[in-house]
Motif scaffolding. Structure first.
Motif, PDB file in Angstrom:
ATOM      1  N   ASP A  21       0.854  -1.182   0.000  1.00 27.67           N
ATOM      2  CA  ASP A  21       0.000   0.000   0.000  1.00 27.67           C
ATOM      3  C   ASP A  21       0.897   1.242   0.000  1.00 27.67           C
ATOM      4  OD1 ASP A  21       0.876   0.310   2.634  1.00 27.67           O
ATOM      5  OD2 ASP A  21      -1.017  -0.356   3.509  1.00 27.67           O
ATOM      6  N   TYR A  22       0.277   2.394  -0.215  1.00 27.17           N
ATOM      7  CA  TYR A  22       1.043   3.637  -0.296  1.00 27.17           C
ATOM      8  C   TYR A  22       1.781   3.916   1.015  1.00 27.17           C
ATOM      9  CZ  TYR A  22      -1.534   4.482  -4.602  1.00 27.17           C
ATOM     10  OH  TYR A  22      -2.056   4.375  -5.861  1.00 27.17           O
ATOM     11  N   GLN A  23       1.169   3.583   2.123  1.00 28.91           N
ATOM     12  CA  GLN A  23       1.788   3.809   3.439  1.00 28.91           C
ATOM     13  C   GLN A  23       3.092   3.025   3.561  1.00 28.91           C
ATOM     14  OE1 GLN A  23       0.747   5.871   5.979  1.00 28.91           O
ATOM     15  NE2 GLN A  23       2.589   5.319   7.102  1.00 28.91           N
ATOM     16  N   ALA A  24       3.061   1.762   3.207  1.00 28.32           N
ATOM     17  CA  ALA A  24       4.261   0.925   3.313  1.00 28.32           C
ATOM     18  C   ALA A  24       5.371   1.436   2.398  1.00 28.32           C
ATOM     19  CB  ALA A  24       3.920  -0.525   2.980  1.00 28.32           C
ATOM     20  N   LEU A  25       5.008   1.783   1.173  1.00 27.14           N
ATOM     21  CA  LEU A  25       6.002   2.295   0.235  1.00 27.14           C
ATOM     22  C   LEU A  25       6.548   3.640   0.708  1.00 27.14           C
ATOM     23  CD1 LEU A  25       7.552   1.740  -2.338  1.00 27.14           C
ATOM     24  CD2 LEU A  25       5.628   2.675  -3.638  1.00 27.14           C
ATOM     25  N   ALA A  26       5.686   4.455   1.281  1.00 30.81           N
ATOM     26  CA  ALA A  26       6.116   5.752   1.813  1.00 30.81           C
ATOM     27  C   ALA A  26       7.128   5.547   2.940  1.00 30.81           C
ATOM     28  CB  ALA A  26       4.906   6.547   2.307  1.00 30.81           C
ATOM     29  N   GLN A  27       6.865   4.617   3.836  1.00 30.29           N
ATOM     30  CA  GLN A  27       7.790   4.359   4.936  1.00 30.29           C
ATOM     31  C   GLN A  27       9.144   3.890   4.425  1.00 30.29           C
ATOM     32  OE1 GLN A  27       5.588   1.616   7.381  1.00 30.29           O
ATOM     33  NE2 GLN A  27       4.639   3.253   8.574  1.00 30.29           N
ATOM     34  N   ARG A  28       9.127   3.065   3.399  1.00 25.88           N
ATOM     35  CA  ARG A  28      10.379   2.536   2.840  1.00 25.88           C
ATOM     36  C   ARG A  28      11.194   3.606   2.130  1.00 25.88           C
ATOM     37  NH1 ARG A  28       9.065  -3.301   0.096  1.00 25.88           N
ATOM     38  NH2 ARG A  28       8.252  -4.324   1.961  1.00 25.88           N
ATOM     39  N   THR A  29      10.534   4.614   1.581  1.00 22.47           N
ATOM     40  CA  THR A  29      11.227   5.633   0.798  1.00 22.47           C
ATOM     41  C   THR A  29      11.448   6.942   1.548  1.00 22.47           C
ATOM     42  OG1 THR A  29       9.129   6.400  -0.142  1.00 22.47           O
ATOM     43  CG2 THR A  29      10.367   4.746  -1.400  1.00 22.47           C
ATOM     44  N   GLY A  30      10.804   7.105   2.705  1.00 18.92           N
ATOM     45  CA  GLY A  30      10.931   8.351   3.445  1.00 18.92           C
ATOM     46  C   GLY A  30      10.039   9.460   2.916  1.00 18.92           C
ATOM     47  N   LEU A  31       9.074   9.094   2.085  1.00 21.72           N
ATOM     48  CA  LEU A  31       8.117  10.054   1.541  1.00 21.72           C
ATOM     49  C   LEU A  31       6.805   9.952   2.304  1.00 21.72           C
ATOM     50  CD1 LEU A  31       8.787   9.212  -2.209  1.00 21.72           C
ATOM     51  CD2 LEU A  31       9.562  11.270  -1.010  1.00 21.72           C
ATOM     52  N   THR A  32       5.910  10.871   2.043  1.00 24.31           N
ATOM     53  CA  THR A  32       4.580  10.767   2.638  1.00 24.31           C
ATOM     54  C   THR A  32       3.717   9.872   1.754  1.00 24.31           C
ATOM     55  OG1 THR A  32       3.639  12.653   1.442  1.00 24.31           O
ATOM     56  CG2 THR A  32       4.757  13.128   3.550  1.00 24.31           C
ATOM     57  N   PRO A  33       2.716   9.223   2.336  1.00 22.18           N
ATOM     58  CA  PRO A  33       1.815   8.409   1.517  1.00 22.18           C
ATOM     59  C   PRO A  33       1.153   9.229   0.400  1.00 22.18           C
ATOM     60  CG  PRO A  33       1.496   7.896   3.822  1.00 22.18           C
ATOM     61  CD  PRO A  33       2.416   9.089   3.764  1.00 22.18           C
ATOM     62  N   LEU A  34       0.803  10.475   0.685  1.00 20.64           N
ATOM     63  CA  LEU A  34       0.189  11.326  -0.330  1.00 20.64           C
ATOM     64  C   LEU A  34       1.152  11.584  -1.478  1.00 20.64           C
ATOM     65  CD1 LEU A  34      -2.218  13.012  -1.282  1.00 20.64           C
ATOM     66  CD2 LEU A  34      -1.276  14.930   0.035  1.00 20.64           C
ATOM     67  N   SER A  35       2.421  11.839  -1.170  1.00 19.59           N
ATOM     68  CA  SER A  35       3.418  12.055  -2.227  1.00 19.59           C
ATOM     69  C   SER A  35       3.569  10.823  -3.095  1.00 19.59           C
ATOM     70  CB  SER A  35       4.774  12.422  -1.612  1.00 19.59           C
ATOM     71  OG  SER A  35       4.724  13.659  -0.983  1.00 19.59           O
ATOM     72  N   VAL A  36       3.661   9.663  -2.458  1.00 16.91           N
ATOM     73  CA  VAL A  36       3.816   8.415  -3.210  1.00 16.91           C
ATOM     74  C   VAL A  36       2.613   8.205  -4.124  1.00 16.91           C
ATOM     75  CG1 VAL A  36       3.921   5.892  -3.024  1.00 16.91           C
ATOM     76  CG2 VAL A  36       5.322   7.316  -1.525  1.00 16.91           C
ATOM     77  N   ARG A  37       1.422   8.391  -3.593  1.00 16.36           N
ATOM     78  CA  ARG A  37       0.208   8.200  -4.389  1.00 16.36           C
ATOM     79  C   ARG A  37       0.178   9.170  -5.568  1.00 16.36           C
ATOM     80  NH1 ARG A  37      -5.429   9.869  -2.450  1.00 16.36           N
ATOM     81  NH2 ARG A  37      -4.101  10.433  -0.741  1.00 16.36           N
ATOM     82  N   ASN A  38       0.483  10.436  -5.324  1.00 17.20           N
ATOM     83  CA  ASN A  38       0.469  11.428  -6.404  1.00 17.20           C
ATOM     84  C   ASN A  38       1.487  11.110  -7.486  1.00 17.20           C
ATOM     85  OD1 ASN A  38      -1.645  12.944  -5.380  1.00 17.20           O
ATOM     86  ND2 ASN A  38      -0.299  14.330  -4.250  1.00 17.20           N
ATOM     87  N   ILE A  39       2.648  10.633  -7.091  1.00 18.72           N
ATOM     88  CA  ILE A  39       3.674  10.264  -8.071  1.00 18.72           C
ATOM     89  C   ILE A  39       3.227   9.064  -8.889  1.00 18.72           C
ATOM     90  CG2 ILE A  39       6.005   9.315  -8.317  1.00 18.72           C
ATOM     91  CD1 ILE A  39       6.721  11.075  -5.800  1.00 18.72           C
ATOM     92  N   LEU A  40       2.743   8.009  -8.212  1.00 16.39           N
ATOM     93  CA  LEU A  40       2.365   6.781  -8.912  1.00 16.39           C
ATOM     94  C   LEU A  40       1.092   6.931  -9.733  1.00 16.39           C
ATOM     95  CD1 LEU A  40       3.313   3.992  -6.351  1.00 16.39           C
ATOM     96  CD2 LEU A  40       4.693   5.089  -8.105  1.00 16.39           C
ATOM     97  N   GLN A  41       0.317   7.941  -9.442  1.00 17.42           N
ATOM     98  CA  GLN A  41      -0.873   8.208 -10.250  1.00 17.42           C
ATOM     99  C   GLN A  41      -0.609   9.286 -11.297  1.00 17.42           C
ATOM    100  OE1 GLN A  41      -4.061   8.841  -7.417  1.00 17.42           O
ATOM    101  NE2 GLN A  41      -4.122   6.676  -6.892  1.00 17.42           N
ATOM    102  N   GLY A  42       0.647   9.710 -11.413  1.00 17.98           N
ATOM    103  CA  GLY A  42       1.043  10.653 -12.452  1.00 17.98           C
ATOM    104  C   GLY A  42       0.565  12.075 -12.227  1.00 17.98           C
TER     105      GLY A  42
END
Length: 112
Positions: A21-42
């Motif tokens: 999920d976005y939360q897990a990926l955010a934790q692994r990358t040091g980003l926020t879940p919102l940032s990860v979601r916005n990036i992966l959704q273009g």
């Protein structure tokens, strides 16, 4: 050249395949879940270092290739799928180098 949208789609597909999920990926990358979601959704254009961090956590690698090699990879990926990727890349690079050498040789002899 791939578009940012195409890169985002590929990263999103891999995230889903890995069932992260976005939360897990955010934790692994040091980003926020919102940032990860916005990036992966273009929705946002991330820095290259951010794309590299996300790709790394998804088991992917960002590569810069000469356009002629990238074009060759695209053409070969449509034609065949059996050989391993590395050997296919090696073969394409060799073929591309031979074509480039032949083209350079042809240009030199035309002026003589």
């Amino acid at each position: 050249m791939k578009t940012l949208s195409a890169i985002a789609n590929q990263l999103e597909d891999e995230r889903r395949r890995l069932m992260l999920d976005y939360q897990a990926l955010a934790q692994r990358t040091g980003l926020t879940p919102l940032s990860v979601r916005n990036i992966l959704q273009g929705r946002t254009a991330p820095r290259v270092t951010t794309l590299m961090a996300i790709a790394d956590q998804l088991g992917l690698e960002l590569l810069l290739l000469p356009k002629v090699v990238a074009t060759g990879l695209q053409a070969h990926s449509v034609e065949e799928a059996a050989p391993p990727a590395l050997s296919r890349v090696d073969r394409i690079v060799a073929e591309t180098s031979q074509l480039a050498a032949a083209a350079a040789g042809g240009k030199k002899t035309k002026g003589v």
